[in-house]
Write a protein that holds these residues in place. Structure first.
Motif, PDB file in Angstrom:
ATOM      1  N   ASN A 141       0.788  -1.198  -0.121  1.00 23.31           N
ATOM      2  CA  ASN A 141       0.003   0.003  -0.035  1.00 23.31           C
ATOM      3  C   ASN A 141       0.925   1.203  -0.010  1.00 23.31           C
ATOM      4  O   ASN A 141       0.479   2.417  -0.777  1.00 23.31           O
ATOM      5  N   ALA A 142       1.918   1.519   0.898  1.00 23.59           N
ATOM      6  CA  ALA A 142       2.751   2.376   1.044  1.00 23.59           C
ATOM      7  C   ALA A 142       3.459   2.809  -0.347  1.00 23.59           C
ATOM      8  O   ALA A 142       3.738   4.013  -0.844  1.00 23.59           O
ATOM      9  N   ASN A 143       4.018   1.523  -1.136  1.00 24.67           N
ATOM     10  CA  ASN A 143       4.724   1.883  -2.059  1.00 24.67           C
ATOM     11  C   ASN A 143       3.843   2.263  -3.286  1.00 24.67           C
ATOM     12  O   ASN A 143       4.025   3.028  -4.084  1.00 24.67           O
ATOM     13  N   TYR A 144       2.639   1.847  -3.420  1.00 24.73           N
ATOM     14  CA  TYR A 144       1.540   2.339  -4.349  1.00 24.73           C
ATOM     15  C   TYR A 144       1.082   3.701  -4.015  1.00 24.73           C
ATOM     16  O   TYR A 144       1.175   4.546  -5.081  1.00 24.73           O
ATOM     17  N   TYR A 145       1.173   4.050  -2.908  1.00 28.19           N
ATOM     18  CA  TYR A 145       0.783   5.488  -2.441  1.00 28.19           C
ATOM     19  C   TYR A 145       1.717   6.490  -2.927  1.00 28.19           C
ATOM     20  O   TYR A 145       1.731   7.452  -3.710  1.00 28.19           O
ATOM     21  N   ASP A 146       3.236   5.925  -2.704  1.00 22.12           N
ATOM     22  CA  ASP A 146       4.306   6.793  -3.165  1.00 22.12           C
ATOM     23  C   ASP A 146       4.345   6.754  -4.578  1.00 22.12           C
ATOM     24  O   ASP A 146       4.732   7.906  -5.221  1.00 22.12           O
ATOM     25  N   LEU A 147       4.199   5.916  -5.468  1.00 20.08           N
ATOM     26  CA  LEU A 147       4.073   5.869  -6.754  1.00 20.08           C
ATOM     27  C   LEU A 147       3.140   6.826  -7.568  1.00 20.08           C
ATOM     28  O   LEU A 147       3.276   7.437  -8.422  1.00 20.08           O
ATOM     29  N   VAL A 148       1.987   6.841  -6.979  1.00 18.21           N
ATOM     30  CA  VAL A 148       0.847   7.723  -7.582  1.00 18.21           C
ATOM     31  C   VAL A 148       0.629   9.132  -6.996  1.00 18.21           C
ATOM     32  O   VAL A 148       0.026   9.936  -7.751  1.00 18.21           O
ATOM     33  N   VAL A 169      -6.288  -3.696  13.206  1.00 16.97           N
ATOM     34  CA  VAL A 169      -5.484  -2.418  13.419  1.00 16.97           C
ATOM     35  C   VAL A 169      -5.330  -2.159  14.895  1.00 16.97           C
ATOM     36  O   VAL A 169      -4.698  -1.447  15.337  1.00 16.97           O
ATOM     37  N   LEU A 170      -6.439  -2.727  15.670  1.00 18.28           N
ATOM     38  CA  LEU A 170      -6.544  -2.526  17.188  1.00 18.28           C
ATOM     39  C   LEU A 170      -5.928  -3.990  17.801  1.00 18.28           C
ATOM     40  O   LEU A 170      -6.367  -4.891  17.265  1.00 18.28           O
ATOM     41  N   GLU A 171      -5.362  -3.630  18.785  1.00 17.22           N
ATOM     42  CA  GLU A 171      -4.643  -4.868  19.204  1.00 17.22           C
ATOM     43  C   GLU A 171      -5.633  -6.227  19.965  1.00 17.22           C
ATOM     44  O   GLU A 171      -5.302  -7.123  19.793  1.00 17.22           O
ATOM     45  N   ASP A 180       0.553  -8.220   7.240  1.00 17.63           N
ATOM     46  CA  ASP A 180      -0.164  -7.409   6.676  1.00 17.63           C
ATOM     47  C   ASP A 180      -0.659  -6.286   7.731  1.00 17.63           C
ATOM     48  O   ASP A 180      -0.709  -5.141   7.325  1.00 17.63           O
ATOM     49  N   THR A 181      -1.043  -6.678   8.917  1.00 19.34           N
ATOM     50  CA  THR A 181      -1.307  -5.732   9.942  1.00 19.34           C
ATOM     51  C   THR A 181      -0.447  -4.440  10.149  1.00 19.34           C
ATOM     52  O   THR A 181      -0.814  -3.432  10.011  1.00 19.34           O
ATOM     53  N   ALA A 182       0.744  -5.054  10.135  1.00 19.35           N
ATOM     54  CA  ALA A 182       1.944  -4.098  10.730  1.00 19.35           C
ATOM     55  C   ALA A 182       1.951  -3.344   9.354  1.00 19.35           C
ATOM     56  O   ALA A 182       2.365  -1.905   9.653  1.00 19.35           O
ATOM     57  N   ALA A 183       1.852  -3.778   8.166  1.00 20.67           N
ATOM     58  CA  ALA A 183       2.155  -2.819   7.073  1.00 20.67           C
ATOM     59  C   ALA A 183       0.873  -1.910   6.931  1.00 20.67           C
ATOM     60  O   ALA A 183       1.123  -0.695   6.495  1.00 20.67           O
ATOM     61  N   LEU A 184      -0.402  -2.106   7.377  1.00 20.08           N
ATOM     62  CA  LEU A 184      -1.640  -1.228   7.148  1.00 20.08           C
ATOM     63  C   LEU A 184      -1.407  -0.273   8.397  1.00 20.08           C
ATOM     64  O   LEU A 184      -1.812   0.897   8.140  1.00 20.08           O
ATOM     65  N   ASN A 188      -1.361   3.457   7.158  1.00 19.23           N
ATOM     66  CA  ASN A 188      -2.377   4.452   7.836  1.00 19.23           C
ATOM     67  C   ASN A 188      -1.724   5.717   8.388  1.00 19.23           C
ATOM     68  O   ASN A 188      -2.011   7.008   8.455  1.00 19.23           O
ATOM     69  N   LYS A 189      -0.851   5.590   9.023  1.00 16.12           N
ATOM     70  CA  LYS A 189       0.017   6.661  10.061  1.00 16.12           C
ATOM     71  C   LYS A 189       0.846   7.288   8.879  1.00 16.12           C
ATOM     72  O   LYS A 189       0.940   8.695   9.012  1.00 16.12           O
ATOM     73  N   LYS A 190       1.253   6.790   7.804  1.00 14.34           N
ATOM     74  CA  LYS A 190       1.931   7.663   6.841  1.00 14.34           C
ATOM     75  C   LYS A 190       1.247   8.730   5.998  1.00 14.34           C
ATOM     76  O   LYS A 190       1.448   9.743   5.873  1.00 14.34           O
ATOM     77  N   VAL A 191      -0.127   8.209   5.626  1.00 11.35           N
ATOM     78  CA  VAL A 191      -1.055   8.944   4.992  1.00 11.35           C
ATOM     79  C   VAL A 191      -1.379  10.079   5.993  1.00 11.35           C
ATOM     80  O   VAL A 191      -1.586  11.220   5.552  1.00 11.35           O
ATOM     81  N   HIS A 192      -1.740   9.602   7.256  1.00 10.87           N
ATOM     82  CA  HIS A 192      -2.265  10.607   8.074  1.00 10.87           C
ATOM     83  C   HIS A 192      -1.259  11.714   8.443  1.00 10.87           C
ATOM     84  O   HIS A 192      -1.518  12.973   8.830  1.00 10.87           O
ATOM     85  N   ASP A 193       0.069  11.336   8.509  1.00  9.64           N
ATOM     86  CA  ASP A 193       0.973  12.231   8.730  1.00  9.64           C
ATOM     87  C   ASP A 193       1.419  12.943   7.452  1.00  9.64           C
ATOM     88  O   ASP A 193       2.523  14.037   7.737  1.00  9.64           O
ATOM     89  N   ASP A 194       1.089  12.730   6.322  1.00 10.35           N
ATOM     90  CA  ASP A 194       1.465  13.338   4.946  1.00 10.35           C
ATOM     91  C   ASP A 194       0.799  14.776   4.932  1.00 10.35           C
ATOM     92  O   ASP A 194      -0.305  14.978   4.780  1.00 10.35           O
TER      93      ASP A 194
END
Length: 214
Positions: A141-148, A169-171, A180-184, A188-194
């Motif tokens: 997901n993060a790689n796709y986001y960076d590419l687009v 996403v909740l423990e 997969d959960t770690a990547a999500l 989510n944090k990456k987009v929120h902080d962008d």
């Protein structure tokens, strides 16, 4: 993926505009004949994607993860005349099925359907994007986001699916932190902080993260 009472979910669908006959066909045939039918966007989310597209009136759409074409058909409902929907999937076994749905919808000329690795294909798409829908392998997901992100026009939108990951996403909803959960969580944090985007995370179905490029 069920975050609300089943009867409330049904009530919501009962009070949502119905699927077209073609979308009902795609939905039904996917559940009968294709593995992992829960990957289908489905009625409620499909109508939401269609409404987003109709509001944005995109000229260029990119979808990462075609599956059986349901979400592409929904996104195409708002496509401007002469516009193009680019959709990418790695599963060549579904190609004939998906192309037949696009043809039945009269969208064969409007949809460019790519089979292969999206990480390699996205850089080759020379278009200024109005709307992007990311619904593929969650690890990337993060790689796709960076590419687009640099291809999206100011005021354009990126939508990512499955960002709640069945609640994991909740423990308290997971036994362990899988890859997969770690990547999500990181995505989510990456987009929120962008600082380049405004974002909202909607608890619709399995979670939709919507980012608007400033």
């Amino acid at each position: 993926m069920e975050f609300i009472d089943e009867e409330l979910q049904q009530y919501a669908e009962d009070h949502t505009s119905p699927e077209s006959e073609l979308l009902r066909k795609v939905n039904r045939q996917t559940h009968l004949n294709v593995m992992k039918p829960r990957m289908l966007s489905g009625h409620l989310q499909g109508r939401l994607l269609a409404m987003f597209s109709q509001m944005i009136q995109p000229k260029q759409i990119l979808e990462v993860g075609t599956y059986t074409g349901y979400s592409a058909l929904c996104l195409a409902e708002g496509l401007q005349q002469g516009g193009t929907l680019h959709t990418i999937d790695i599963n060549e076994e579904l190609e004939d099925r998906v192309r037949s749905y696009f043809e039945e919808a009269g969208l064969s000329e409007s949809i460019k359907y790519y089979i292969g690795n999206a990480l390699e294909i996205i850089p080759t798409i020379n278009a200024t994007l109005d709307l992007v829908f990311i619904d593929a392998d969650k690890i990337n997901n993060a790689n796709y986001y960076d590419l687009v992100i640099d291809k999206v026009r100011p005021g354009g939108y990126i939508i990512a699916d499955n960002v709640l990951w069945s609640g994991k996403v909740l423990e308290k909803y997971r036994k362990k932190l899988d890859e997969d959960t770690a990547a999500l969580l990181a995505f989510n944090k990456k987009v929120h902080d962008d600082a380049r985007v405004d974002n909202i995370l909607l608890p619709v179905r399995d979670g939709l993260l919507i980012a608007r490029k400033k």
